[in-house]
Design an enzyme around this catalytic site. Structure first.
Site, short mmCIF file in Angstrom:
data_model
loop_
_atom_site.label_atom_id
_atom_site.label_comp_id
_atom_site.label_asym_id
_atom_site.label_seq_id
_atom_site.Cartn_x
_atom_site.Cartn_y
_atom_site.Cartn_z
N PRO A 128 -10.52 14.36 -6.83
CA PRO A 128 -11.60 13.55 -7.41
C PRO A 128 -11.36 13.25 -8.89
CG PRO A 128 -12.51 15.34 -6.09
CD PRO A 128 -11.04 15.55 -6.12
N ASP A 240 8.88 8.31 -3.93
CA ASP A 240 10.04 7.46 -4.20
C ASP A 240 10.51 6.75 -2.92
OD1 ASP A 240 10.28 7.89 -6.88
OD2 ASP A 240 11.88 9.40 -6.72
N ARG A 243 7.10 4.45 -1.09
CA ARG A 243 6.65 3.22 -1.74
C ARG A 243 7.31 2.00 -1.12
NH1 ARG A 243 6.79 6.30 -7.46
NH2 ARG A 243 4.61 6.96 -7.34
N ARG A 268 -6.74 -29.58 7.19
CA ARG A 268 -7.91 -29.92 6.38
C ARG A 268 -7.73 -31.30 5.74
NH1 ARG A 268 -13.25 -29.08 5.99
NH2 ARG A 268 -13.99 -29.56 3.89
N GLY A 339 -10.65 -23.29 0.33
CA GLY A 339 -11.89 -23.75 -0.28
C GLY A 339 -13.03 -22.82 0.10
N GLU A 363 -0.39 5.14 -3.59
CA GLU A 363 0.99 5.62 -3.80
C GLU A 363 1.45 5.34 -5.24
OE1 GLU A 363 3.72 5.86 -0.76
OE2 GLU A 363 2.27 5.57 0.86
N GLY A 364 0.52 5.44 -6.15
CA GLY A 364 0.79 5.17 -7.56
C GLY A 364 0.39 3.76 -7.88
N THR A 365 -0.58 3.61 -8.82
CA THR A 365 -1.01 2.25 -9.18
C THR A 365 0.20 1.50 -9.75
OG1 THR A 365 -1.57 2.85 -11.45
CG2 THR A 365 -3.33 3.09 -9.79
C1 LIG Z 1 -8.15 3.80 0.54
C2 LIG Z 1 -7.32 4.77 -0.24
C3 LIG Z 1 -6.40 5.57 0.43
C4 LIG Z 1 -5.66 6.52 -0.26
N1 LIG Z 1 -4.84 7.37 0.42
C5 LIG Z 1 -4.31 8.45 -0.24
C6 LIG Z 1 -3.62 9.47 0.47
O1 LIG Z 1 -3.42 9.40 1.69
N2 LIG Z 1 -3.15 10.55 -0.21
C7 LIG Z 1 -3.35 10.68 -1.56
O2 LIG Z 1 -2.92 11.68 -2.11
N3 LIG Z 1 -3.99 9.71 -2.26
C8 LIG Z 1 -4.47 8.61 -1.64
N4 LIG Z 1 -5.14 7.64 -2.35
C9 LIG Z 1 -5.34 7.82 -3.80
C10 LIG Z 1 -4.55 6.87 -4.66
O3 LIG Z 1 -3.18 7.18 -4.61
C11 LIG Z 1 -5.12 6.93 -6.07
O4 LIG Z 1 -6.38 6.31 -6.04
C12 LIG Z 1 -4.23 6.30 -7.11
O5 LIG Z 1 -3.07 7.04 -7.29
C13 LIG Z 1 -4.95 6.14 -8.45
O6 LIG Z 1 -5.55 7.33 -8.85
P1 LIG Z 1 -7.07 7.33 -9.34
O7 LIG Z 1 -7.87 6.68 -8.31
O8 LIG Z 1 -7.40 8.70 -9.71
O9 LIG Z 1 -7.09 6.41 -10.62
P2 LIG Z 1 -6.80 6.87 -12.12
O10 LIG Z 1 -5.59 7.69 -12.16
O11 LIG Z 1 -8.04 7.43 -12.68
O12 LIG Z 1 -6.51 5.49 -12.80
C14 LIG Z 1 -7.55 4.59 -13.25
C15 LIG Z 1 -6.89 3.40 -13.91
O13 LIG Z 1 -6.14 3.83 -15.04
C16 LIG Z 1 -4.82 3.40 -14.96
N5 LIG Z 1 -3.92 4.39 -15.53
C17 LIG Z 1 -3.90 5.73 -15.29
N6 LIG Z 1 -2.89 6.30 -15.94
C18 LIG Z 1 -2.24 5.32 -16.62
C19 LIG Z 1 -1.10 5.28 -17.49
N7 LIG Z 1 -0.41 6.38 -17.75
N8 LIG Z 1 -0.75 4.10 -18.02
C20 LIG Z 1 -1.44 2.97 -17.71
N9 LIG Z 1 -2.51 2.95 -16.90
C21 LIG Z 1 -2.89 4.10 -16.36
C22 LIG Z 1 -4.57 3.25 -13.48
O14 LIG Z 1 -3.49 2.38 -13.23
C23 LIG Z 1 -5.88 2.70 -13.00
O15 LIG Z 1 -5.94 1.34 -13.22
C24 LIG Z 1 -5.82 6.63 -1.67
C25 LIG Z 1 -6.69 5.78 -2.35
C26 LIG Z 1 -7.45 4.87 -1.64
C27 LIG Z 1 -8.41 4.01 -2.40
#
Ligand SMILES: Cc1cc2nc3c(=O)[nH]c(=O)nc-3n(C[C@H](O)[C@H](O)[C@H](O)COP(=O)(O)OP(=O)(O)OC[C@H]3O[C@@H](n4cnc5c(N)ncnc54)[C@H](O)[C@@H]3O)c2cc1C
Lengths: 379, 256
Positions: A128, A240, A243, A268, A339, A363-365
């Site tokens: 969380p 790695d 992704r 259309r 549209g 899997e990492g934003t």
């Molecule tokens: C539907 C769904 C399925 C998922 N499935 C899994 C799963 O099976 N297993 C699992 O372990 N996780 C899972 N996840 C979790 C997902 O991997 C995380 O949500 C994601 O890694 C981002 O973490 P966070 O939500 O805590 O965002 P945060 O880490 O709080 O990030 C918030 C924002 O800050 C940005 N940010 C954070 N750090 C940096 C930085 N150093 N530099 C620049 N920007 C940054 C982020 O890019 C993002 O935009 C899932 C998520 C969803 C929504």
């Protein structure tokens, strides 16, 4: 020597996956999305064809498929429904730490059962209070005799409620960073493990996501992958690889977006003819194609590196980041080409956009992918 | 028991093909195993799965690329395959003579052929093959059972269906309704890699069978009909438009 041709088997796999996806997934995707339904029976049908848990090694009953084989399947299934593909993708994500770091005995114990029945795996890293900053995890692992006791909460775990095998990442000491991390295999149904489904997702609603609460969950210490201190490394090595399927799924969505846009735009009518006459529309289609092709080949290249055992951290980060950005943009443009009709769920383009938004996050934003790429450049 | 299933590779029903100057351009079209032939492959597999020890051999005559369709059959579960490699587009009768040569060598009890070939919409291959072999034949089969040395088949005729009993060996043409063909599974796709796909040049097979390695009919001219759309938009409110649509479908298109 460069060869852009799929092997005969890969072509067969592709046409089988395509036929299955078009017949058993695509026609139902809208309903699963609307009803937030986990299509268990279709996951079972996919398992019967061998499409589930393709990453299990040959030695323990798997098919010994490579990453290229896997992404050929990924693209076809994601074309039909990204949410459905995430179920299979997250299962491969869950079993990958065991493939990479499990002993022969652990592989036999945990992976073999995944090949004989339609069983899912899950990967529990995020919490969380930390996602991107995975090394800040708080879930506690305590060794007691020959057992490990786990306490904590995992968030956003795909297949969390359904999985029969869950790799949980925890720490023996919150203060010690990477050095305290462990990867522990927990079997579904272990006492103390509770899964709470997460509701209200924007997209990918066929894929179930859960919060996992662990209260004194006891497993044998023989379930620890590698050693104490390896957890974070195992998680990163896993991502790695995995992704690349995220990238391939994105390519599937981008292809679908393009196909939907072409099909709508050519029928259309506006100002006395189909809207494809307008160069503004043609350029959107051309740009989608440019993104799609370049993303596809980057994804193939990352998979190729993996299959040859070559370093692939950077390539998989580029593929994941680029392909999901391209796919989101393609879905958005496809919606725009529709549209007003793109804005309602009578057409599939809105769902494509909602679904593929997640590919930029999990899997990492995509910021984290850039962090990974930049770190390599600075070294 | 030995079964030979004849295969053709044809464009996917949804493939876009370009027609120009009397020829079709198939480059870019997805080519698949003819759906009608797939029923034969599936039926052979089911016969084996019912417990009868059965060797299943796929047989195709076509260009190099037809091997892809053959591999699909191998991946579905066929044991091995023979591919008569031909760059000549044979007509049904010529192809039947060539195939008959291989069938005679294989000496199966049963040959399955698709009831109709999707490429030129011809239903001639099965009957022509039976003729070339001098074997009995049942077409458009939807049901099939065995009883010591004979098969009983139900097949479509103009007024409904008919049930026939044939001595073996026989040629049976297959169609929709006979079964629901399976997808090849991933494990079977991987296993198919190790199965034998024997390629034989058309000239050799034809010579051995005493058949000409060329068309049996002479093609004088061919034309591809290009249908243009009518581009009609029905005016008026929903009710008027619907009434007009029904009238056109009934009186002009004659589909109602
Ligand atoms: C539907 C769904 C399925 C998922 N499935 C899994 C799963 O099976 N297993 C699992 O372990 N996780 C899972 N996840 C979790 C997902 O991997 C995380 O949500 C994601 O890694 C981002 O973490 P966070 O939500 O805590 O965002 P945060 O880490 O709080 O990030 C918030 C924002 O800050 C940005 N940010 C954070 N750090 C940096 C930085 N150093 N530099 C620049 N920007 C940054 C982020 O890019 C993002 O935009 C899932 C998520 C969803 C929504």
């Amino acid at each position: 020597m460069i060869d852009f041709e799929l092997s005969d088997e890969q072509k067969q796999i592709q046409s089988m996956a395509r036929a299955f996806a078009r017949e058993h997934v695509l026609p139902h995707a809208a309903a699963w999305d609307r009803e937030t339904r986990y299509p268990e029976e279709v996951v079972e049908a996919a398992a019967e064809l061998g499409l589930l848990n393709v990453g299990v090694p040959e030695a323990v009953g798997g098919l010994g498929l490579g990453m290229l084989d896997e992404i050929v399947i990924a693209e076809e299934l994601a074309y039909a429904c990204m949410g459905f593909y995430t179920i299979l993708m997250a299962s491969d994500l869950g079993l990958t730490p065991i493939v990479l770091a499990g002993t022969a005995e652990q592989q036999r114990r945990f992976l073999e059962p995944l090949t004989t029945q339609a069983r899912l795996a899950a990967f529990a890293l995020s919490e969380p209070d930390n996602g991107s900053d995975a090394s800040g995890l708080r879930t506690q692992a305590r060794f007691e005799g020959d057992e490990v006791v786990l306490d904590g909460t995992k968030m956003w775990i795909s297949n969390g409620e359904q999985a029969s095998v869950i790799v949980v990442f925890a720490t023996v000491d919150v203060q010690s960073g990477h050095k305290g991390t462990v990867a522990v295999v927990v079997e579904g149904g272990t006492p103390g493990l509770e899964a709470n489904p997460i509701h209200g997702k924007l997209g990918q609603r066929a894929s179930p996501t859960a919060e996992l609460v662990l209260r004194g969950v006891r497993v044998p210490s023989a379930n620890v992958l590698g050693e104490v201190g390896d957890g974070f490394k195992i998680a990163m090595r896993t991502l790695d690889r995995t992704r690349v399927p995220v990238a391939a799924g994105s390519v599937g969505v981008a292809q679908r977006a393009l196909d939907e846009a072409i099909s709508y735009a050519s029928t259309r009518q506006a100002f006395g003819g189909p809207i494809t006459r307008f160069q503004a529309i043609q350029f959107k289609l051309a740009d989608m194609k440019i993104g799609l092709e370049t993303a596809r080949w980057m994804t193939y290249r990352a998979a190729w590196l993996i299959d040859r055992g070559l370093p692939h951290t950077e390539a998989s980060a580029i593929a994941k980041c680029y392909a999901s950005d391209v796919a989101f943009k393609a879905a958005e443009e496809a919606l725009h080409v529709h549209g007003g009709y793109g804005y309602v769920d009578e057409f599939p383009v809105g769902k494509l956009m909602r679904d593929v938004k997640l590919n930029q996050i999990y899997e990492g934003t995509n910021e984290i992918q850039r962090v990974v790429i930049a770190r390599g450049l600075m070294r | 028991m030995k079964i030979v299933t004849i295969l053709k590779q044809v464009p996917d029903a949804e493939a876009r093909v370009r027609a120009s100057g009397g020829t079709l351009d198939l480059s870019g079209a997805t080519l698949v195993i003819d759906g009608m032939d797939e029923y034969g492959v599936e039926e052979a597999l089911r016969i084996r799965e019912r417990g009868m020890e059965t060797e299943i051999v796929a047989l195709a005559c076509g260009p190099e690329r037809a091997a892809e369709a053959i591999r699909t059959a191998l991946a579905m579960g066929v044991d091995r395959a023979v591919h008569v490699v031909s760059d000549v587009t044979l007509d049904a009768v010529a192809m039947a003579r060539v195939l008959a040569g291989v069938v005679q060598d294989e000496a199966p009890e049963l040959v399955f052929v698709g009831g109709k070939q999707a490429d030129w919409d011809s239903s001639a291959l099965g009957p022509a093959l039976a003729e070339a072999l001098g074997w009995p034949h049942a077409d458009w089969t939807t049901e099939l059972t065995f009883e010591d040395g004979t098969i009983t088949v139900t097949h479509d005729i103009d007024d409904g269906t008919e049930t026939l009993t044939l001595p073996l060996p026989a040629v049976v043409t297959t169609q929709q309704g006979l079964n629901e063909p399976r997808y090849p599974t991933l494990p079977n796709i991987m296993k198919a890699k190790r199965k034998t796909l024997e390629a034989r040049p058309l000239a050799d097979v034809a010579a051995a069978a005493g058949a000409p390695a060329d068309r049996a009919t002479e093609l004088r001219a061919s034309e591809i009909e290009a249908r243009s759309r009518r581009n009609v938009v029905l005016d008026g409110d929903a009710k008027t438009a619907a009434t007009e649509l029904v009238r056109r479908l009934r009186d002009e298109a004659k589909v109602l």
